[in-house]
Design a protein around this motif. Sequence first.
Motif, mmCIF file in Angstrom:
data_model
loop_
_atom_site.group_PDB
_atom_site.id
_atom_site.type_symbol
_atom_site.label_atom_id
_atom_site.label_comp_id
_atom_site.label_asym_id
_atom_site.label_seq_id
_atom_site.Cartn_x
_atom_site.Cartn_y
_atom_site.Cartn_z
ATOM 1 N N SER A 29 0.834 -1.210 0.000
ATOM 2 C CA SER A 29 0.000 0.000 0.000
ATOM 3 C C SER A 29 0.864 1.253 0.000
ATOM 4 C CB SER A 29 -0.941 -0.006 1.216
ATOM 5 O OG SER A 29 -1.857 -1.074 1.129
ATOM 6 N N GLU A 30 1.969 1.231 0.774
ATOM 7 C CA GLU A 30 2.867 2.388 0.810
ATOM 8 C C GLU A 30 3.518 2.618 -0.553
ATOM 9 O OE1 GLU A 30 2.738 0.758 5.035
ATOM 10 O OE2 GLU A 30 2.644 -0.009 2.979
ATOM 11 N N ALA A 31 3.894 1.518 -1.217
ATOM 12 C CA ALA A 31 4.509 1.648 -2.539
ATOM 13 C C ALA A 31 3.522 2.226 -3.546
ATOM 14 C CB ALA A 31 5.006 0.288 -3.008
ATOM 15 N N ILE A 32 2.271 1.761 -3.505
ATOM 16 C CA ILE A 32 1.254 2.261 -4.426
ATOM 17 C C ILE A 32 0.943 3.721 -4.132
ATOM 18 C CG2 ILE A 32 -1.164 2.023 -5.113
ATOM 19 C CD1 ILE A 32 -0.843 -0.994 -4.726
ATOM 20 N N ALA A 33 0.977 4.103 -2.852
ATOM 21 C CA ALA A 33 0.743 5.499 -2.486
ATOM 22 C C ALA A 33 1.813 6.401 -3.093
ATOM 23 C CB ALA A 33 0.726 5.644 -0.963
ATOM 24 N N ALA A 34 3.077 5.961 -3.015
ATOM 25 C CA ALA A 34 4.170 6.749 -3.588
ATOM 26 C C ALA A 34 4.060 6.798 -5.110
ATOM 27 C CB ALA A 34 5.514 6.155 -3.167
ATOM 28 N N PHE A 35 3.740 5.668 -5.704
ATOM 29 C CA PHE A 35 3.612 5.589 -7.163
ATOM 30 C C PHE A 35 2.456 6.454 -7.652
ATOM 31 C CE2 PHE A 35 2.119 3.415 -11.056
ATOM 32 C CZ PHE A 35 3.292 3.436 -11.797
ATOM 33 N N GLY A 36 1.365 6.483 -6.882
ATOM 34 C CA GLY A 36 0.183 7.241 -7.284
ATOM 35 C C GLY A 36 0.386 8.744 -7.272
ATOM 36 N N LYS A 37 1.410 9.217 -6.560
ATOM 37 C CA LYS A 37 1.684 10.655 -6.506
ATOM 38 C C LYS A 37 2.445 11.148 -7.720
ATOM 39 C CE LYS A 37 1.743 10.818 -1.435
ATOM 40 N NZ LYS A 37 2.586 11.025 -0.224
ATOM 41 N N ARG A 38 2.930 10.227 -8.527
ATOM 42 C CA ARG A 38 3.721 10.618 -9.691
ATOM 43 C C ARG A 38 2.812 11.094 -10.824
ATOM 44 N NH1 ARG A 38 8.963 9.330 -9.091
ATOM 45 N NH2 ARG A 38 9.524 7.811 -7.466
ATOM 46 N N GLU A 39 3.363 11.955 -11.650
ATOM 47 C CA GLU A 39 2.582 12.522 -12.745
ATOM 48 C C GLU A 39 2.312 11.464 -13.810
ATOM 49 O OE1 GLU A 39 2.800 16.172 -16.023
ATOM 50 O OE2 GLU A 39 4.340 15.978 -14.463
ATOM 51 N N GLY A 40 1.099 11.397 -14.259
ATOM 52 C CA GLY A 40 0.749 10.451 -15.314
ATOM 53 C C GLY A 40 -0.589 9.795 -15.052
ATOM 54 N N SER A 41 -0.913 8.832 -15.892
ATOM 55 C CA SER A 41 -2.172 8.111 -15.770
ATOM 56 C C SER A 41 -1.917 6.646 -16.114
ATOM 57 C CB SER A 41 -3.216 8.707 -16.723
ATOM 58 O OG SER A 41 -4.424 7.986 -16.656
#
Length: 299
Positions: free
Chosen positions: A115-127
């Motif tokens: 969940s922490e990894a996905i949270a960090a990944f989700g903050k990155r620009e893109g879709s």
Amino acid sequence: MRFSGSDLRLLQVFEAVARHGAFSAAEAELNISASTISNHMTALEERLGVKLCQRGRTGFRLTEKGQLVLDSARRLFKAIGDFDAEIGALRGTLTGELRIGLVDSMVTDPNSRISEAIAAFGKREGSVSLTLMQDRPQELQQKVYDGVYHCGIGSFPHLISGLEAIPLYDEQHYLYAASSHPLVEDSNPITTEQLRKHRFIRRGYWRAADERRLLLGPVEATVHQIEPQLMLIRSGHYLGFLPEHLAQRWVEAGELIAILPEEITYTCTFSLILRKGYRRTETLRTFIRDFTGAHDLAA
């Protein structure tokens, strides 16, 4: 044949049907009726000039040529997704699709940082279209190798050829019984000799050496995932191994008991698995960095 957009849609329908193993099972995912799926399959067979599957009262089964078409289609889908991701990377944004395979019963593990990894990944620009799927360990490995999943997370003591593993953390397993189990209700001290009289649950993916070491009584149930094993243990009729973090809730409630925890235990290592030698998109490389970073590892 000259490939067109409509052919791609037919291949997508075929892949979904093959993955689900039946027309009816693929209806919900494709959001079309079984009769429409059948029409699409017939159209694809006519376009390719080969019989893809046997279907009827005996069930659904891919032909040999159908399996080859399926493998090629999956490589095509991955190439399209990789192309989309690489073009997005040129524009400085993360795009495309990221498919991750998981084993079951990880949500209660305090060492897991998904969940922490996905949270960090989700903050990155893109879709990025993110898909998480749960599978048995062997099937998960094969799907990573085949490109169905970009990566997999779980415990894989016997890694298949062509994959590489990044170790993450260890998970401790103990032998458990329900408080209603005859072994627990007996007032006498529990011994390993007594265990030989009681029914054990085996994991379908264990090898012979694992079974000789861990199955101390007669095997009368088989599971391929952890949660079904918990259900059988809670029935009070079986003994079986569980991750400590998963069993904790029922241990604290007095419903489960760890049997001879000082003597009977084993540790398994959780890893992130990837296919060796496969070109990784910027989207996948970024997720790996975020994932290993969340587990305090160097990417």
